[in-house]
Motif scaffolding. Structure first.
Motif, mmCIF file in Angstrom:
data_model
loop_
_atom_site.group_PDB
_atom_site.id
_atom_site.type_symbol
_atom_site.label_atom_id
_atom_site.label_comp_id
_atom_site.label_asym_id
_atom_site.label_seq_id
_atom_site.Cartn_x
_atom_site.Cartn_y
_atom_site.Cartn_z
ATOM 1 N N ARG A 175 -7.014 25.861 49.188
ATOM 2 C CA ARG A 175 -5.735 26.431 48.750
ATOM 3 C C ARG A 175 -5.931 27.314 47.526
ATOM 4 N N ILE A 176 -6.742 26.855 46.576
ATOM 5 C CA ILE A 176 -7.014 27.632 45.368
ATOM 6 C C ILE A 176 -7.646 28.970 45.734
ATOM 7 N N PHE A 177 -8.633 28.949 46.627
ATOM 8 C CA PHE A 177 -9.292 30.195 47.007
ATOM 9 C C PHE A 177 -8.384 31.102 47.826
ATOM 10 N N GLN A 178 -7.534 30.537 48.643
ATOM 11 C CA GLN A 178 -6.589 31.361 49.399
ATOM 12 C C GLN A 178 -5.632 32.081 48.455
ATOM 13 N N LEU A 179 -5.175 31.381 47.429
ATOM 14 C CA LEU A 179 -4.289 32.003 46.444
ATOM 15 C C LEU A 179 -5.013 33.103 45.676
ATOM 16 N N ALA A 180 -6.259 32.839 45.303
ATOM 17 C CA ALA A 180 -7.047 33.839 44.576
ATOM 18 C C ALA A 180 -7.291 35.070 45.447
ATOM 19 N N LEU A 181 -7.598 34.843 46.717
ATOM 20 C CA LEU A 181 -7.842 35.960 47.629
ATOM 21 C C LEU A 181 -6.579 36.779 47.887
ATOM 22 N N LYS A 182 -5.419 36.162 47.708
ATOM 23 C CA LYS A 182 -4.144 36.884 47.855
ATOM 24 C C LYS A 182 -3.814 37.689 46.599
ATOM 25 N N SER A 217 -3.038 35.576 39.981
ATOM 26 C CA SER A 217 -3.782 35.401 38.737
ATOM 27 C C SER A 217 -4.081 33.914 38.533
ATOM 28 N N LYS A 218 -4.987 33.626 37.623
ATOM 29 C CA LYS A 218 -5.293 32.225 37.322
ATOM 30 C C LYS A 218 -4.038 31.488 36.862
ATOM 31 N N LEU A 236 0.030 25.126 41.375
ATOM 32 C CA LEU A 236 -0.558 23.788 41.535
ATOM 33 C C LEU A 236 0.265 22.741 40.793
ATOM 34 N N ASN A 237 0.631 23.051 39.552
ATOM 35 C CA ASN A 237 1.420 22.103 38.756
ATOM 36 C C ASN A 237 2.825 21.910 39.326
ATOM 37 N N ASN A 238 3.461 22.989 39.752
ATOM 38 C CA ASN A 238 4.819 22.888 40.313
ATOM 39 C C ASN A 238 4.847 22.090 41.615
ATOM 40 N N ASN A 239 3.741 22.127 42.354
ATOM 41 C CA ASN A 239 3.658 21.399 43.620
ATOM 42 C C ASN A 239 2.982 20.032 43.469
ATOM 43 N N HIS A 240 2.769 19.617 42.225
ATOM 44 C CA HIS A 240 2.210 18.290 41.910
ATOM 45 C C HIS A 240 0.877 18.047 42.620
ATOM 46 N N ILE A 241 0.018 19.080 42.640
ATOM 47 C CA ILE A 241 -1.315 18.956 43.217
ATOM 48 C C ILE A 241 -2.196 18.243 42.203
ATOM 49 N N ILE A 242 -2.863 17.194 42.639
ATOM 50 C CA ILE A 242 -3.641 16.399 41.698
ATOM 51 C C ILE A 242 -4.836 17.186 41.161
ATOM 52 N N LYS A 256 -9.580 25.930 32.429
ATOM 53 C CA LYS A 256 -10.939 25.396 32.476
ATOM 54 C C LYS A 256 -11.224 24.728 33.830
ATOM 55 N N MET A 257 -10.286 23.944 34.326
ATOM 56 C CA MET A 257 -10.449 23.296 35.634
ATOM 57 C C MET A 257 -10.559 24.336 36.743
ATOM 58 N N LEU A 258 -9.672 25.310 36.691
ATOM 59 C CA LEU A 258 -9.648 26.338 37.719
ATOM 60 C C LEU A 258 -10.928 27.170 37.694
ATOM 61 N N ASP A 259 -11.384 27.539 36.500
ATOM 62 C CA ASP A 259 -12.629 28.299 36.369
ATOM 63 C C ASP A 259 -13.811 27.531 36.942
ATOM 64 N N TYR A 260 -13.853 26.233 36.686
ATOM 65 C CA TYR A 260 -14.967 25.423 37.198
ATOM 66 C C TYR A 260 -15.024 25.512 38.727
ATOM 67 N N ILE A 261 -13.880 25.423 39.358
ATOM 68 C CA ILE A 261 -13.833 25.480 40.823
ATOM 69 C C ILE A 261 -14.161 26.889 41.313
ATOM 70 N N LEU A 262 -13.533 27.889 40.733
ATOM 71 C CA LEU A 262 -13.731 29.261 41.196
ATOM 72 C C LEU A 262 -15.153 29.762 40.973
ATOM 73 N N LYS A 263 -15.788 29.329 39.913
ATOM 74 C CA LYS A 263 -17.137 29.806 39.603
ATOM 75 C C LYS A 263 -18.234 29.016 40.305
ATOM 76 N N ASN A 264 -17.915 27.891 40.900
ATOM 77 C CA ASN A 264 -18.924 27.060 41.539
ATOM 78 C C ASN A 264 -18.772 26.985 43.053
ATOM 79 N N LYS A 265 -17.870 27.733 43.601
ATOM 80 C CA LYS A 265 -17.627 27.719 45.040
ATOM 81 C C LYS A 265 -18.351 28.877 45.699
#
Length: 85
Positions: free
Chosen positions: A9-16, A19-20, A27-33, A57-66
């Protein structure tokens, strides 16, 4: 796998072109853990800081390591959760 779906989901949003900050708000509004909450709940492992709110920081970790294998079709590789104890 719940973690895999969150990362996709994070990558789909980024590809669309989101912004971070827009991704974090969604993610926060949809209560994603968050990763720390997921690890705590799923594996009963206590991490130093458990946050229920997404941040850059959390988002960067995922985006930079995928690894995205096919940029045209955004095919996602297998996701492994690495827990450092």
């Amino acid at each position: 796998n719940e973690a895999e779906e969150i990362i996709k989901r994070i990558f789909q949003l980024a590809l669309k072109g989101k912004s971070k900050q827009e991704i974090i708000i969604e993610l926060n509004n949809n209560h994603i853990i968050t990763p720390s909450t997921y690890i705590k709940d799923k594996y009963n492992i206590s991490v130093c800081k458990t946050s229920k709110i997404w941040n850059v920081k959390m988002l960067d970790y995922i985006l930079k390591n995928k690894i995205i294998l096919n940029t045209q079709h955004a095919t996602f590789s297998t996701i492994k959760c690495l827990v450092q104890i």
